[in-house]
Design a protein around this motif. Structure first.
Motif, PDB file in Angstrom:
ATOM      1  N   ARG A  19       0.831  -1.212   0.000  1.00 22.42           N
ATOM      2  CA  ARG A  19       0.000   0.000   0.000  1.00 22.42           C
ATOM      3  C   ARG A  19       0.862   1.258   0.000  1.00 22.42           C
ATOM      4  NH1 ARG A  19      -4.921  -1.439   4.153  1.00 22.42           N
ATOM      5  NH2 ARG A  19      -5.903  -2.963   2.773  1.00 22.42           N
ATOM      6  N   ARG A  61       3.892   1.656  -1.300  1.00 17.83           N
ATOM      7  CA  ARG A  61       4.424   1.847  -2.657  1.00 17.83           C
ATOM      8  C   ARG A  61       3.362   2.411  -3.591  1.00 17.83           C
ATOM      9  NH1 ARG A  61       7.146  -3.009  -1.643  1.00 17.83           N
ATOM     10  NH2 ARG A  61       5.465  -4.158  -2.631  1.00 17.83           N
ATOM     11  N   PHE A  62       2.138   1.906  -3.488  1.00 18.29           N
ATOM     12  CA  PHE A  62       1.053   2.398  -4.330  1.00 18.29           C
ATOM     13  C   PHE A  62       0.783   3.876  -4.046  1.00 18.29           C
ATOM     14  CE2 PHE A  62      -3.490   3.345  -4.760  1.00 18.29           C
ATOM     15  CZ  PHE A  62      -3.625   3.187  -6.123  1.00 18.29           C
ATOM     16  N   ARG A  63       0.684   4.236  -2.785  1.00 17.13           N
ATOM     17  CA  ARG A  63       0.402   5.630  -2.421  1.00 17.13           C
ATOM     18  C   ARG A  63       1.554   6.549  -2.813  1.00 17.13           C
ATOM     19  NH1 ARG A  63      -2.117   3.892   3.351  1.00 17.13           N
ATOM     20  NH2 ARG A  63      -4.155   3.275   2.538  1.00 17.13           N
ATOM     21  N   VAL A 106       3.228  10.708  -9.243  1.00 23.06           N
ATOM     22  CA  VAL A 106       2.555  10.978 -10.519  1.00 23.06           C
ATOM     23  C   VAL A 106       1.742  12.262 -10.428  1.00 23.06           C
ATOM     24  CG1 VAL A 106       0.734  10.142 -12.074  1.00 23.06           C
ATOM     25  CG2 VAL A 106       2.536   8.594 -11.298  1.00 23.06           C
ATOM     26  N   LEU A 107       1.038  12.463  -9.331  1.00 24.55           N
ATOM     27  CA  LEU A 107       0.262  13.689  -9.154  1.00 24.55           C
ATOM     28  C   LEU A 107       1.175  14.916  -9.113  1.00 24.55           C
ATOM     29  CD1 LEU A 107      -2.471  15.035  -8.670  1.00 24.55           C
ATOM     30  CD2 LEU A 107      -2.112  14.657  -6.224  1.00 24.55           C
ATOM     31  N   THR A 147       3.662   6.083  -5.304  1.00 20.55           N
ATOM     32  CA  THR A 147       3.606   6.203  -6.760  1.00 20.55           C
ATOM     33  C   THR A 147       2.527   7.191  -7.175  1.00 20.55           C
ATOM     34  OG1 THR A 147       4.398   3.943  -7.007  1.00 20.55           O
ATOM     35  CG2 THR A 147       3.294   4.923  -8.912  1.00 20.55           C
ATOM     36  N   CYS A 148       1.361   7.112  -6.561  1.00 19.03           N
ATOM     37  CA  CYS A 148       0.282   8.061  -6.876  1.00 19.03           C
ATOM     38  C   CYS A 148       0.701   9.489  -6.561  1.00 19.03           C
ATOM     39  CB  CYS A 148      -0.982   7.704  -6.106  1.00 19.03           C
ATOM     40  SG  CYS A 148      -1.779   6.204  -6.697  1.00 19.03           S
ATOM     41  N   ALA A 149       1.363   9.698  -5.435  1.00 23.57           N
ATOM     42  CA  ALA A 149       1.799  11.044  -5.053  1.00 23.57           C
ATOM     43  C   ALA A 149       2.826  11.585  -6.047  1.00 23.57           C
ATOM     44  CB  ALA A 149       2.382  11.020  -3.643  1.00 23.57           C
TER      45      ALA A 149
END
Length: 133
Positions: free
Chosen positions: A106, A108-110, A116-117, A112-114
């Protein structure tokens, strides 16, 4: 997969009375992380219907979804509770290794999202600045 029914063979009528379970319903019954449910089902000889996953050529493959036979899922839940099935500890939700793996997955996913944003906002800011000046 072992004991997976062939798509063209009709199944007995009594099995069709009860709908097959999706991954969320199975995850509630088994202490196994959702991404490892197909592997755990193979270890326990649970009948699985697989759909999707067809090739999209250059664009990869479509997502693969699984449905699990309800009777087999209940039988496997009992076997897991009694400890008769060897499931790796990182697959499980009731072990320290499994909880740690879930946490870092979780994270790593968060992250990565941050990233990219932040990158998208940076590009948008550069475009706005270029239009203003």
């Amino acid at each position: 997969m072992p004991r997976t029914p062939d798509p063209g063979v009709p199944e007995p009528a009594q099995e069709e009375e009860e709908p097959w379970l999706d991954r969320r319903e199975v995850a509630e019954l088994w202490p196994v992380r959702e991404e490892w449910l197909p592997g755990a089902a193979r270890r326990m000889d649970v009948r699985v219907r697989q759909y999707g996953g067809e090739s999209r050529g250059t664009y990869g493959a479509a997502p693969t979804f699984y449905s699990y036979h309800p009777g087999d899922v209940r039988r496997a839940a009992t076997a897991i509770a009694e400890g008769r099935v060897d499931i790796p500890s990182v697959w499980r939700t009731d072990t320290a290794d499994g909880r740690r793996a879930e946490h870092w997955s979780r994270f790593r996913f968060r992250l990565t999202c941050a990233v990219v944003l932040a990158f998208a906002l940076f590009i948008l800011g550069v475009a706005v600045y270029a239009m203003v000046t």
